[in-house]
Design an enzyme around this catalytic site. Structure first.
Site, PDB file in Angstrom:
ATOM      1  N   ASP A  15      70.830  26.229  52.209  1.00  5.47           N
ATOM      2  CA  ASP A  15      70.030  25.218  51.513  1.00  5.47           C
ATOM      3  C   ASP A  15      69.387  25.701  50.194  1.00  5.47           C
ATOM      4  OD1 ASP A  15      70.729  24.093  53.902  1.00  5.47           O
ATOM      5  OD2 ASP A  15      68.717  23.453  54.467  1.00  5.47           O
ATOM      6  N   ASP A  57      71.059  20.602  52.966  1.00  5.11           N
ATOM      7  CA  ASP A  57      70.336  19.514  53.602  1.00  5.11           C
ATOM      8  C   ASP A  57      70.821  18.260  52.861  1.00  5.11           C
ATOM      9  OD1 ASP A  57      68.406  19.378  55.664  1.00  5.11           O
ATOM     10  OD2 ASP A  57      66.754  19.095  54.247  1.00  5.11           O
ATOM     11  N   HIS A  59      70.368  14.390  53.253  1.00  5.59           N
ATOM     12  CA  HIS A  59      69.747  13.295  53.993  1.00  5.59           C
ATOM     13  C   HIS A  59      70.046  11.922  53.398  1.00  5.59           C
ATOM     14  CE1 HIS A  59      67.497  16.171  56.288  1.00  5.59           C
ATOM     15  NE2 HIS A  59      66.651  16.491  55.337  1.00  5.59           N
ATOM     16  N   SER A  65      63.056  12.295  59.129  1.00 12.92           N
ATOM     17  CA  SER A  65      62.095  13.366  58.832  1.00 12.92           C
ATOM     18  C   SER A  65      61.175  13.009  57.677  1.00 12.92           C
ATOM     19  CB  SER A  65      62.839  14.672  58.509  1.00 12.92           C
ATOM     20  OG  SER A  65      63.384  14.650  57.195  1.00 12.92           O
ATOM     21  N   HIS A  76      63.334  14.334  50.536  1.00  6.29           N
ATOM     22  CA  HIS A  76      63.918  15.514  49.876  1.00  6.29           C
ATOM     23  C   HIS A  76      65.406  15.559  50.168  1.00  6.29           C
ATOM     24  CE1 HIS A  76      63.120  16.797  54.010  1.00  6.29           C
ATOM     25  NE2 HIS A  76      64.164  17.580  53.874  1.00  6.29           N
ATOM     26  N   LYS A 101      74.389  18.950  56.407  1.00 10.93           N
ATOM     27  CA  LYS A 101      73.718  18.729  57.695  1.00 10.93           C
ATOM     28  C   LYS A 101      72.619  17.688  57.563  1.00 10.93           C
ATOM     29  CE  LYS A 101      70.764  22.690  56.949  1.00 10.93           C
ATOM     30  NZ  LYS A 101      69.583  21.898  56.561  1.00 10.93           N
ATOM     31  N   GLU A 108      67.740  14.904  63.118  1.00  3.74           N
ATOM     32  CA  GLU A 108      67.303  16.020  62.294  1.00  3.74           C
ATOM     33  C   GLU A 108      68.153  17.224  62.657  1.00  3.74           C
ATOM     34  OE1 GLU A 108      66.474  17.230  59.709  1.00  3.74           O
ATOM     35  OE2 GLU A 108      64.304  17.561  59.569  1.00  3.74           O
ATOM     36  N   ALA A 136      64.736  27.359  54.107  1.00  2.80           N
ATOM     37  CA  ALA A 136      63.500  28.128  54.041  1.00  2.80           C
ATOM     38  C   ALA A 136      63.433  29.022  55.274  1.00  2.80           C
ATOM     39  CB  ALA A 136      62.301  27.192  54.023  1.00  2.80           C
ATOM     40  N   CYS A 140      65.160  26.139  58.074  1.00  2.00           N
ATOM     41  CA  CYS A 140      66.622  26.139  58.196  1.00  2.00           C
ATOM     42  C   CYS A 140      67.228  27.530  58.315  1.00  2.00           C
ATOM     43  CB  CYS A 140      67.225  25.335  57.056  1.00  2.00           C
ATOM     44  SG  CYS A 140      66.840  23.577  57.263  1.00  2.00           S
TER      45      CYS A 140
HETATM   46  C1  VGL Z   1      64.299  22.374  55.444  1.00  2.00           C
HETATM   47  C2  VGL Z   1      62.324  21.254  55.792  1.00  2.00           C
HETATM   48  C3  VGL Z   1      62.981  20.064  55.861  1.00  2.00           C
HETATM   49  C4  VGL Z   1      65.006  23.668  55.170  1.00  2.00           C
HETATM   50  C5  VGL Z   1      64.979  21.182  55.511  1.00  2.00           C
HETATM   51  O1  VGL Z   1      66.110  23.641  54.578  1.00  2.00           O
HETATM   52  O2  VGL Z   1      64.462  24.731  55.533  1.00  2.00           O
HETATM   53  N1  VGL Z   1      62.978  22.406  55.598  1.00  2.00           N
HETATM   54  N2  VGL Z   1      64.316  20.043  55.716  1.00  2.00           N
HETATM   55 ZN    ZN Z   2      65.366  18.220  55.413  1.00  2.00          ZN
END
Ligand code: VGL
Ligand code: ZN
Length: 193
Positions: A15, A57, A59, A65, A76, A101, A108, A136, A140
């Site tokens: 990500d 990510d 979405h 989420s 995001h 994903k 989620e 992060a 993830c």
């Molecule tokens: C993530 C929060 C929400 C990540 C993804 O990629 O770590 N964190 N969606």
């Molecule tokens: Zn996310």
């Protein structure tokens, strides 16, 4: 100590997207600092014939989420928006495999292994070591590393210089590192050869 990669190694870039970098919708402090470090690992992968996988990510606009649906995050990484694009300085090889994903509104998925596709590709390619960095640490990266450990025969190394945490609560990133280490991941401080 320098590390050489081989065809039985794979790199997973988790990500590394604009929305997780400074200025993005869900910015991680110093999120963009992972990019040059990961570029060095990508170069090492290319030299050694190792495969590169990049998760994202991805979405829909009404993802569960997001706050509007009662979730904990601001919108995001909405599909096909600039925030969902990989960081422009990330030097992804042309043959890198992209793993999307959390693409469905009502599901989620923090882990790049969620769909099962990545685990299957690693198995099919005979990958024995997986090197993981990206964003992060406490979401993830952690979820992906914990799932990677469950893949039979796979050694998992976390690139500690190439991850950054959201730290919703202070210390979340450090706790995530401990959790990954206790589960069997190796915390890798070395630089690529
Ligand atoms: C993530 C929060 C929400 C990540 C993804 O990629 O770590 N964190 N969606
Ligand atoms: Zn996310």
């Amino acid at each position: 100590m320098a590390t050489e990669l081989t065809p039985s190694d794979a790199l997973l870039l988790v990500d590394v997207q604009n929305d997780f970098c400074p200025g993005g919708a869900l910015a991680v402090a110093e999120g963009d600092a992972v990019v040059p470090v990961l570029n060095d690992w990508v170069a090492a992968a290319e030299r050694g014939g190792a495969r590169v996988f990049a998760s994202r990510d991805w979405h829909p606009i009404d993802h569960l989420s997001f706050a509007a649906q009662g979730g904990i995050w601001p919108p995001h990484c909405v599909q096909d928006t600039p925030g969902a694009a990989f960081h422009p300085d990330l030097e992804l090889p042309d043959d890198a495999a992209v793993v999307s994903k959390a693409e469905q509104p009502n599901h989620e998925a923090y882990s790049a292994f969620d769909s099962g596709e990545l685990g299957e590709k690693l198995r099919a390619a005979g990958i024995r070591r997986l090197w993981v960095g990206g964003l992060a640490t406490d979401y993830c990266v952690k979820a992906s590393v914990l799932d990677a450990i469950e893949v039979p025969g796979l050694e998992v190394r976390v690139l500690t210089a190439a991850i950054r945490a959201v730290d919703v609560a202070p210390g979340d990133g450090d706790a995530a590192l401990n959790e990954m280490r206790k589960a069997g991941a190796i915390l890798e401080h070395a630089e690529p050869a």
